[in-house]
Design a protein around this motif. Structure first.
Motif, short mmCIF file in Angstrom:
data_model
loop_
_atom_site.label_atom_id
_atom_site.label_comp_id
_atom_site.label_asym_id
_atom_site.label_seq_id
_atom_site.Cartn_x
_atom_site.Cartn_y
_atom_site.Cartn_z
N ILE A 323 -45.03 4.37 -12.49
CA ILE A 323 -45.04 5.84 -12.58
C ILE A 323 -43.67 6.43 -12.30
O ILE A 323 -43.14 7.22 -13.09
CB ILE A 323 -46.08 6.42 -11.60
N GLY A 324 -43.06 6.05 -11.20
CA GLY A 324 -41.75 6.60 -10.86
C GLY A 324 -40.67 6.18 -11.82
O GLY A 324 -39.76 6.96 -12.14
N THR A 325 -40.76 4.95 -12.33
CA THR A 325 -39.75 4.47 -13.27
C THR A 325 -39.79 5.23 -14.58
O THR A 325 -38.75 5.51 -15.18
CB THR A 325 -39.95 2.96 -13.52
N LEU A 326 -40.98 5.59 -15.04
CA LEU A 326 -41.08 6.39 -16.27
C LEU A 326 -40.39 7.74 -16.09
O LEU A 326 -39.71 8.23 -17.00
CB LEU A 326 -42.55 6.59 -16.65
N GLY A 327 -40.52 8.34 -14.92
CA GLY A 327 -39.83 9.60 -14.66
C GLY A 327 -38.33 9.44 -14.67
O GLY A 327 -37.60 10.28 -15.21
N LEU A 328 -37.85 8.34 -14.07
CA LEU A 328 -36.40 8.09 -14.05
C LEU A 328 -35.87 7.83 -15.45
O LEU A 328 -34.81 8.34 -15.84
CB LEU A 328 -36.10 6.91 -13.14
N LEU A 329 -36.60 7.03 -16.23
CA LEU A 329 -36.15 6.74 -17.59
C LEU A 329 -36.09 8.00 -18.44
O LEU A 329 -35.21 8.14 -19.30
CB LEU A 329 -37.08 5.71 -18.24
N ALA A 330 -37.00 8.94 -18.20
CA ALA A 330 -36.97 10.22 -18.92
C ALA A 330 -35.67 10.97 -18.62
O ALA A 330 -35.06 11.56 -19.53
CB ALA A 330 -38.18 11.07 -18.55
N LEU A 331 -35.22 10.91 -17.37
CA LEU A 331 -33.95 11.56 -17.02
C LEU A 331 -32.78 10.87 -17.70
O LEU A 331 -31.84 11.54 -18.16
CB LEU A 331 -33.75 11.54 -15.50
N PHE A 332 -32.81 9.55 -17.76
CA PHE A 332 -31.73 8.82 -18.43
C PHE A 332 -31.66 9.19 -19.92
O PHE A 332 -30.57 9.37 -20.47
CB PHE A 332 -31.94 7.32 -18.27
N VAL A 333 -32.81 9.29 -20.56
CA VAL A 333 -32.83 9.67 -21.98
C VAL A 333 -32.29 11.08 -22.14
O VAL A 333 -31.48 11.36 -23.05
CB VAL A 333 -34.26 9.58 -22.54
N LEU A 334 -32.68 11.99 -21.26
CA LEU A 334 -32.19 13.37 -21.30
C LEU A 334 -30.67 13.40 -21.15
O LEU A 334 -29.97 14.09 -21.91
CB LEU A 334 -32.84 14.19 -20.19
N GLY A 335 -30.15 12.62 -20.21
CA GLY A 335 -28.70 12.58 -20.01
C GLY A 335 -27.97 11.97 -21.18
O GLY A 335 -26.89 12.44 -21.57
N ALA A 336 -28.56 10.94 -21.79
CA ALA A 336 -27.94 10.29 -22.94
C ALA A 336 -27.82 11.26 -24.11
O ALA A 336 -26.76 11.36 -24.76
CB ALA A 336 -28.73 9.06 -23.35
N VAL A 337 -28.89 11.99 -24.38
CA VAL A 337 -28.88 12.95 -25.49
C VAL A 337 -27.90 14.08 -25.21
O VAL A 337 -27.13 14.50 -26.09
CB VAL A 337 -30.29 13.50 -25.75
N ALA A 338 -27.91 14.59 -23.99
CA ALA A 338 -27.04 15.72 -23.65
C ALA A 338 -25.57 15.34 -23.73
O ALA A 338 -24.76 16.08 -24.31
CB ALA A 338 -27.38 16.22 -22.24
N THR A 339 -25.19 14.19 -23.16
CA THR A 339 -23.78 13.80 -23.20
C THR A 339 -23.31 13.53 -24.63
O THR A 339 -22.17 13.87 -24.99
CB THR A 339 -23.54 12.55 -22.33
N TRP A 340 -24.17 12.95 -25.45
CA TRP A 340 -23.78 12.69 -26.84
C TRP A 340 -23.67 13.99 -27.62
O TRP A 340 -22.79 14.13 -28.47
CB TRP A 340 -24.76 11.75 -27.51
N ARG A 341 -24.54 14.95 -27.34
CA ARG A 341 -24.50 16.23 -28.04
C ARG A 341 -23.23 17.00 -27.69
O ARG A 341 -22.61 17.62 -28.55
CB ARG A 341 -25.73 17.05 -27.68
N VAL A 342 -22.83 16.93 -26.43
CA VAL A 342 -21.62 17.65 -25.98
C VAL A 342 -20.36 16.96 -26.47
O VAL A 342 -19.37 17.61 -26.81
CB VAL A 342 -21.62 17.75 -24.44
N ARG A 343 -20.38 15.62 -26.49
CA ARG A 343 -19.23 14.79 -26.91
C ARG A 343 -17.98 15.01 -26.07
O ARG A 343 -16.86 14.86 -26.54
CB ARG A 343 -18.94 15.01 -28.40
N ASP A 344 -18.19 15.40 -24.83
CA ASP A 344 -17.09 15.48 -23.87
C ASP A 344 -16.75 14.06 -23.46
O ASP A 344 -17.60 13.32 -22.96
CB ASP A 344 -17.52 16.32 -22.67
N GLY A 345 -15.50 13.66 -23.67
CA GLY A 345 -15.12 12.28 -23.42
C GLY A 345 -15.38 11.81 -22.01
O GLY A 345 -15.88 10.70 -21.79
#
Length: 394
Positions: A323-345
């Motif tokens: 249960i807790g790991t699914l919540g953490l993985l959701a945050l990682f996916v959110l961060g991955a999408v956000a950083t790629w969308r911003v493209r700040d090096g």
């Protein structure tokens, strides 16, 4: 593509904030100031808030299924609140340039590490053959060195009069730390930034090559010239392919998860299963141990608290179950999408560099000497800059 476009809005904060950020590596509890920014999460749009809220709920529900729920629930709440506060601090900062003051604190940490090591164990770097620090472990020093190099590469217009000496100190510290994970973090993070169009991070990839050359071609000769008994040179650690006991730690984490698959053992309670790490007597840190500062007897029963599974997914499963790991993985996916969308090096390099290191270590679990907090602050900055706020319509 540059880290910041000319049309980007500039966000102004109190001048003392830069000093506060610079001091964090030297006095990590200062990161608690981020708790005052929790209200900034209201600036994010509904979708992002749902993901963050889902993470919080997942941690609390998981804690209910641990062997000691009365202990696990408050610990899960405290840790989740700290993580959300770091994201909120990033939303408040809104600009990766506010991470630059960390460099000054990092340089002070490097100087402290070299002075401490030379005074306590001499130029041989002690039995472990690696640079040490009273607060930062070998691996932590390496990661902080890698982050410093990424900040230097991202810093446009910095004077070469201080940039080159600062970079040289960071490279030497990275080599002397003997951290393979940190070198991987620097390489993968830089590559992610380059793939997003930030070509200036090719310089960081060049620093990876330079570090390898120093580790393989220079350090062994220096080490061989020193009167030292036992121990391995930092180069040995950097070029070694063995797991250094991580396979045994991973097996322990799997046992912890299997004993409580739904909610795990609870935050900071998986240590007894990681017997490879806690089978010996308690140590505050290798550096303090070499300096003759031993772990007090009363602290010995808590020594498993700061043990990690050396893999972020296994660590999360051991502590918070499925249960807790699914919540953490959701945050990682959110961060991955956000950083790629911003493209700040810098944000891309930090996010993907840390995620790469998470395969063989755990550098995003809170609290830490400041680097895990930095990761989540970077995620918060990316969320704000991605346009996922109520005012941006993103």
């Amino acid at each position: 593509m540059s880290d910041h476009t000319s049309s980007e809005r500039s966000f102004h904060h109190p001048r003392h904030l830069a000093w506060l950020i610079a001091l964090v590596p030297l006095f990590p509890p200062l990161f608690a100031a981020a708790l005052g920014t929790l209200g900034r999460l209201r600036d994010l749009n509904r979708t992002v808030q749902l993901v963050l809220g889902g993470f919080l709920v997942a941690q609390l529900v998981a804690a209910l299924f641990t062997p000691q729920p009365l202990l696990s629930v408050p610990l899960a709440l405290a840790r989740a609140a700290l993580l959300l506060a770091m994201i909120a601090a990033g939303v408040y900062l809104r600009d990766s340039r506010w991470l630059r003051p960390l460099l000054w604190g990092h340089l002070a940490v490097f100087v402290t590490a070299w002075v401490f090591t030379l005074v306590t164990v001499g130029p041989s770097l002690g039995p472990a053959g690696r640079l040490s620090h009273p607060l930062y472990y070998f691996v932590s020093l390496g990661l902080v060195s890698a982050v410093s190099l990424l900040i230097l590469v991202s810093w446009k217009g910095a004077s070469p009069w201080w940039r080159f000496p600062a970079g040289a100190l960071a490279v030497l510290t990275l080599v002397a730390s003997g951290s393979r994970g940190a070198l991987v973090a620097l390489a993968v993070g830089s590559l992610a930034a380059v793939l997003a169009g930030n070509l200036r991070y090719l310089r960081a990839l060049g620093l990876v090559v330079l570090t390898g050359v120093l580790a393989v071609g220079v350090v062994p000769d220096l080490r061989a010239s020193l009167p030292v008994e036992g121990g391995a040179a930092p180069a040995t650690n950097l070029t070694s392919t063995n797991l250094s006991g991580r396979d045994e730690v991973w097996e322990g984490a799997i046992r912890a998860w299997q004993a409580s698959p739904v909610g795990g053992q609870g935050p900071y309670q998986a240590g007894p299963f990681l017997d490879f790490l806690v089978r010996d007597r308690c140590q505050l840190s290798p550096a303090l141990e070499d300096a003759g500062v031993n772990c007090p007897a009363w602290l010995d029963r808590f020594r498993g608290v700061w043990s990690t599974a050396h893999n972020v997914v296994l660590h999360s499963l051991a502590e918070t179950g499925v249960i807790g790991t699914l919540g953490l993985l959701a945050l990682f996916v959110l961060g991955a999408v956000a950083t790629w969308r911003v493209r700040d090096g810098l944000l891309l390099a930090i996010f993907w560099g840390f995620m790469a290191m998470n395969v063989v270590d755990v550098v995003t679990a809170l609290p830490s000497p400041h680097f895990s907090e930095l990761f989540w602050v970077a995620v918060g900055i990316a969320l704000a800059r991605a346009g996922w706020t109520r005012t941006s319509g993103g």
